[in-house]
Design a protein around this motif. Structure first.
Motif, PDB file in Angstrom:
ATOM      1  N   GLY A 193     -22.788 -57.109 -43.798  1.00  0.00           N
ATOM      2  CA  GLY A 193     -22.278 -57.928 -44.888  1.00  0.00           C
ATOM      3  C   GLY A 193     -22.927 -59.277 -45.062  1.00  0.00           C
ATOM      4  O   GLY A 193     -22.542 -60.020 -45.965  1.00  0.00           O
ATOM      5  N   LEU A 240     -13.811 -60.933 -42.880  1.00  0.00           N
ATOM      6  CA  LEU A 240     -15.133 -60.379 -43.130  1.00  0.00           C
ATOM      7  C   LEU A 240     -16.006 -61.360 -43.911  1.00  0.00           C
ATOM      8  O   LEU A 240     -17.212 -61.486 -43.649  1.00  0.00           O
ATOM      9  CB  LEU A 240     -15.006 -59.063 -43.899  1.00  0.00           C
ATOM     10  CG  LEU A 240     -16.285 -58.276 -44.152  1.00  0.00           C
ATOM     11  CD1 LEU A 240     -16.944 -57.882 -42.832  1.00  0.00           C
ATOM     12  CD2 LEU A 240     -16.001 -57.026 -44.989  1.00  0.00           C
ATOM     13  N   ALA A 289     -10.302 -59.163 -45.633  1.00  0.00           N
ATOM     14  CA  ALA A 289     -11.366 -59.642 -46.513  1.00  0.00           C
ATOM     15  C   ALA A 289     -11.776 -61.068 -46.172  1.00  0.00           C
ATOM     16  O   ALA A 289     -12.968 -61.404 -46.178  1.00  0.00           O
ATOM     17  CB  ALA A 289     -10.912 -59.552 -47.970  1.00  0.00           C
ATOM     18  N   ALA A 340     -14.893 -57.055 -50.212  1.00  0.00           N
ATOM     19  CA  ALA A 340     -14.350 -56.639 -48.919  1.00  0.00           C
ATOM     20  C   ALA A 340     -13.047 -55.869 -49.098  1.00  0.00           C
ATOM     21  O   ALA A 340     -12.791 -54.891 -48.374  1.00  0.00           O
ATOM     22  CB  ALA A 340     -14.126 -57.868 -48.041  1.00  0.00           C
TER      23      ALA A 340
END
Length: 337
Positions: free
Chosen positions: A211, A147, A144, A269
């Motif tokens: 994202g 990302l 997470a 995430a």
């Protein structure tokens, strides 16, 4: 008092978010030491006057009086007897299981319920649930964070250039984002999962492609609002370069939505990785994953410890991040004293 110190004071005033931040950081730091907390290899061995460190070096059975030149199996009763007699000592991790360690000596069929050997029981393959939760939590948070960092960097750059230059460049980028955002992300993941071997890196690349778009809109709006302000016009008149204006003058004022949304992006995430692993589209099956444990809980309804422990870890993590995000949002609100 500077604006940053005032924001930190407002954040500390929110006790729920402040303690949630420290608790989350404590759990994350402990998970980084997962090999020390949960491992089937001993932390330290004292054997015949010498010290051995199996975590950092591989030893064969012959080093401890065995017959084979292969790596020592420290769960073997013979090796354990060799390491505990005649003044020899062995120190194990608090949870003596690695995430892929199988308890071959469990008298109950797998998945086995919680016991003295396995505090949270075992999964359907006999692997320790507590060990897989520790390593799965670390993988989820690290994934997470990676990302989020990639999404923030790409989103900030895209939104900054859109908002600052505007005009035709902004129009073309907006049309590109609309087309790119309309692509079916889940179908693309299914297609790539069938073509390439699933891995954390592949999943990180695919999710990073989509994202950044939401954050780019907020940064674009902040730059559109600030590019015509007096201090920006004065900087242009003084001959300051466009990049300097963008990243020294405009970006600090446009970071408020970026910082505010960070905990929520991290939680999103984690949910994305867990959901994809639950559907079988995430990391390889041998990798410790919260989603894989939830899928096992669904397949083994009577094995309540699988679903309950994983659900508690996942919900607890998300609740902490939500509390941190709410406190951060209030801290960045300059209208508060």
């Amino acid at each position: 008092m500077t604006a940053g110190l005032r924001a930190w004071a407002r954040f500390k005033a929110n006790k729920r978010g402040y303690f949630s931040l420290w608790l989350f950081m404590l759990l994350f730091c402990l998970s980084l030491l997962a090999e020390v907390l949960s491992n089937d290899k001993p932390l330290l061995i004292y054997y015949q006057g010498n010290y051995y460190f199996p975590l950092v070096k591989t030893y064969s059975e012959q080093a401890f009086g065995g017959d084979f030149a292969t790596e020592a199996d420290y769960s073997d009763p013979f090796i354990q007897s060799q390491l505990t007699r005649n003044g020899n000592k062995i120190w194990y991790a608090p949870n003596p299981y690695y995430y892929d360690s199988i308890n071959y000596y469990n008298a109950v069929a797998n998945p086995a319920p919680p016991s003295k050997q396995n505090i949270l029981g075992t999964d359907d393959r006999g692997r320790d649930v507590l060990a897989r939760l520790i390593y799965g939590f670390r993988l989820s948070v690290l994934f997470a964070l990676a990302l989020t960092v990639i999404g923030v960097l790409v989103g900030v750059l895209a939104g900054a250039f859109q908002g600052y230059w505007g005009g035709r460049f902004d129009l073309l980028m907006q049309r590109f984002i609309e087309v790119w955002g309309s692509m079916p992300e889940l179908y693309l993941l299914i297609i790539f999962a069938s073509i390439f071997q699933p891995s954390v890196l592949l999943l990180l690349i695919l999710l990073s492609l989509f994202g950044w778009m939401g954050l780019a809109d907020y940064v674009r709006a902040e730059f559109l609002r600030g590019r015509n302000m007096d201090y920006v016009t004065a900087a242009r008149a003084l001959g300051v370069s466009n990049l300097t204006i963008m990243f020294r003058h405009l970006l600090p004022n446009g970071l408020t939505p970026v910082i505010t949304f960070l905990p929520f992006r991290i939680s999103g995430a984690i949910i994305a990785l867990t959901s994809l692993d639950y559907l079988g589209l995430g990391v390889p099956p041998s990798t410790p994953s919260l989603g894989e444990l939830l899928a096992q809980g669904k397949e083994n309804i009577s094995s309540w410890w699988l679903s309950l422990s994983t659900f508690s870890v996942l919900v607890g993590t998300l609740v902490l991040l939500i509390f941190i995000g709410e406190a951060l949002r209030e801290a960045m609100d300059t209208r508060k004293g």
